[in-house]
Design an enzyme around this catalytic site. Structure first.
Site: not given
Ligand code: GAL
Length: 651
Positions: A103, A107, A141-142, A148, A150, A153, A291, A299
């Site tokens: 993911r 850029c 997200n985060e 970058c 490129c 940039c 979260e 992972w």
């Molecule tokens: C966070 C992210 C989530 C998921 C989680 C677990 O940093 O926002 O999408 O990836 O970690 O890896």
């Protein structure tokens, strides 16, 4: 008080959705966050938006009274987009693209990517503007800085510099490009920090700092574009962003300027008190945890499982520090993809188990105590200044091995926490007037205006703790040409005569009261100019020379601490300062026990958390009311392993 969960209906058969929604409702979950990685299902081909599946999932949730926060899905651009426009891929310092396959393969400065980001955001916002179940939005997200390299940039960086400096002559003067023959005679010559013949970090430190600012600004501008669309279509929805804890490549203050409130993602291993305080300090208001860890993290391999009670104590720690919502990540462990072993509340088998029951019990407890907590917020006597360009300056040039802004912050924050003293973590331009004590970690980049504000605060009765490596540079990252701590020397009542970059080496300090502590990393050798000596070095050629001073100025005081010391020092030293300044503290708090308070019109709520696996007894700072037992508490309280007590006080 909201208990929620991050839910990915697109990962599961539709027949399962009602089962999930029933289980959520039974557990007291009232909010889900969804869709932030679903771009390929929301726009499976360019301009073909498919919201029907998400509508059906929302209907299932709505029928159980569950509301939704939707994420703009731009952190995972779909394969068709990358295939069509390879130039949206980010490029590294060696000018190589970072490929599709995980993911964040985009850029944020790329005009084509921005166009697609606006299109999906606008389509979602228009479609869900009046959906009764949708209450708000999470952008992307985060977000991290757009580091970058490129060609887009490069062009954007030059435009950003032109805006900042006006002319090439001004840029050359500001950066001191005379060094190593770097004077620029055309904007096109100004590089990004591409890998040089001597490595990436051999660039001019002024260029590196401006690049950090630019990369942060790019992420902020990217987000702003989404927020404008969300506000235009959905004026009744809130907009937030899920910050990545203590990650520090984006200026989190600038990123929050356009948000209603801050959210963050909390995967604790040790105490999360500091990141909670950093998050609350960004907008100086309560926040959400978007979260919250609910199981194994990992992972490809898993971390140890949270012990019974740990999910509860982590959630209560969040609430104690100002969280108004705790949203657990994720509902169910996913069967495919990179995060198969990042555990959900439910395992792969979809059966409710121990962690489901613990979260359900927590939701019930928070619901029962909501009348005590609603409308309350932490309010503390101490502030620690937290500033991103200071952080970046010390990342570019740490000065000595092991020296970072974060390390100073952690040592002080931990010292206050161990003494039961609450801390706000605030920006350097925050109003300091209400604080008894303000800790200034190394204000390496110091200009006259900031120094003058600190001086006025002290003169008016405030108290500051200054740190080594203060006043070394100006805001351009050019070394100042005066004795340290530069424009704060008058406040310190002392100057730095010499310094020693200890790094891994050690020394010791002895307070005038006799206590001795190990010192490390850095030693400023001070010469008093009005201040009194608080501690001296014990070893090396500067044994007997001054390490810490105290200076009375106007109605306030300034301490200058010229070194970093072992944790025991901060416990001891901050306790003495608290007593001198009349800041209330807690005596004999065992390590791992934290006390934090939220205040409101009807009094204060004290949350006592045991973050350890051992039982502990804690003496409360004052008599309290236990709203669960409906009784006064005057004796020391017993806390089970990972135990929590929520009490009411008048103060
Ligand atoms: C966070 C992210 C989530 C998921 C989680 C677990 O940093 O926002 O999408 O990836 O970690 O890896």
């Amino acid at each position: 008080m909201i208990v929620g969960v991050d839910y990915y209906p697109e990962h599961w058969e539709e027949e399962r959705w009602p089962v999930d929604a029933d289980l959520m409702a039974e557990a007291g979950i009232t909010v889900v966050r969804m869709a932030e990685f679903a771009w390929s299902r929301l726009e499976p081909a360019e301009g073909r938006f498919e919201f029907a599946w998400l509508d059906r999932a929302l209907d299932v949730l709505a029928s159980r009274g569950i509301q939704a926060v939707l994420g703009t899905p731009t952190a995972a651009p779909p394969a068709w987009l990358v295939e069509k426009h390879r130039d949206i891929l980010p490029v590294d310092e060696l000018r190589q693209p970072r490929e599709f396959g995980a993911r964040l393969h985009r850029c944020l400065a790329n005009p084509t990517f921005r166009r697609y980001s606006r299109a999906i955001t606008a389509a979602m916002a228009a479609h869900y503007a009046s959906h009764p179940t949708v209450i708000g939005w999470q952008t992307d997200n985060e977000l991290t800085a757009n580091r970058c390299y490129c060609d887009h940039c490069a062009q954007a960086f030059r435009a950003w510099l032109e805006q900042r400096y006006g002319s090439l002559d001004a840029l050359n003067a500001a950066w001191g490009t005379v060094f190593w023959s770097q004077d620029y005679s055309a904007w096109s010559q100004v590089p990004l920090p591409w890998r040089t013949a001597c490595g990436a970090m051999a660039h001019n430190p002024s260029l590196l700092l401006d690049y950090d600012r630019f990369a942060s600004d790019t992420a902020v501008a990217f987000q702003r574009e989404q927020i404008e669309l969300l506000r235009e279509h959905c004026p009744n929805h809130f907009v937030t962003h899920n910050y990545m804890g203590l990650h520090d490549s984006v200026d989190y203050y600038a990123l929050a300027a356009d948000l209603d409130f801050v959210s963050w993602d909390n995967y604790p291993t040790a105490s999360a008190a500091l990141p909670h305080d950093v998050m609350r300090g960004i907008l100086r208001k309560n926040f959400w945890v978007m979260e919250q860890r609910c199981g194994h993290t990992g992972w490809n391999q898993m971390s140890p499982a949270p012990r019974p009670g740990q999910l509860r104590v982590w959630a209560w720690q969040a609430v104690a520090h100002g969280a108004d919502a705790v949203v657990f990540f994720r509902w169910r462990s996913c069967r495919s993809g990179t995060e198969q072993f990042w555990q959900g509340i439910l395992n792969h088998d979809g059966q409710p188990g121990r962690r489901y029951r613990e979260i359900a019990a927590l939701a019930e407890e928070l619901k029962a105590l909501a009348p005590e907590l609603d409308g309350t917020t932490p309010r503390n006597p101490v502030a620690i200044l937290y500033a991103y360009d200071q952080i970046w300056a010390l990342q570019i040039q740490p000065n000595a091995p092991g020296l970072s802004y974060r390390r100073f912050v952690e040592k002080y924050h931990n010292g206050f926490t161990r003494n039961g003293i609450g801390v706000d973590v605030v920006a350097t331009d925050a109003d300091l007037a209400g604080y008894r004590l303000v800790v200034c970690p190394p204000l390496t980049l110091l200009d006259e205006a900031l120094a003058a504000r600190i001086e006025r605060y002290v003169a008016d009765g405030g108290n500051v703790l200054l740190s080594a490596r203060t006043g070394v540079k100006d805001e351009r990252n050019i070394a100042r040409a005066e004795p340290l701590p530069g424009p704060l020397a008058r406040v310190a009542g002392a100057v730095v005569d010499e310094y020693d970059a200890l790094g891994e080496g050690t020394n010791a300090i002895e307070l005038v009261t006799g206590a001795r502590f190990k010192a490390s990393t850095w030693c400023d050798i001070l010469r008093e100019d009005g201040a009194e000596v608080v501690a001296r070095y014990v070893g090396d050629y500067y044994a007997g020379r001054t390490a810490i001073t105290r200076h009375a100025l106007g109605k306030g005081k300034a301490w200058y601490v010229g070194t970093l010391a072992e944790p025991r020092f901060y416990l001891h030293f901050l306790r003495a300062i608290a007593d001198e300044l009349g800041i209330p503290r807690v005596t004999g708090l065992p390590s791992g026990i934290e006390i934090a308070a939220r205040h409101g019109n009807r009094g204060s709520v004290l949350v006592v958390t045991n973050l350890t696996a051992a039982p502990h007894e804690v003496e409360l700072p004052m008599p309290c009311w236990d709203p669960v037992a409906e009784a006064m508490v005057t004796e020391p309280i017993a806390l089970d392993p990972y135990g929590v007590r929520v009490l009411r006080t008048k103060g």
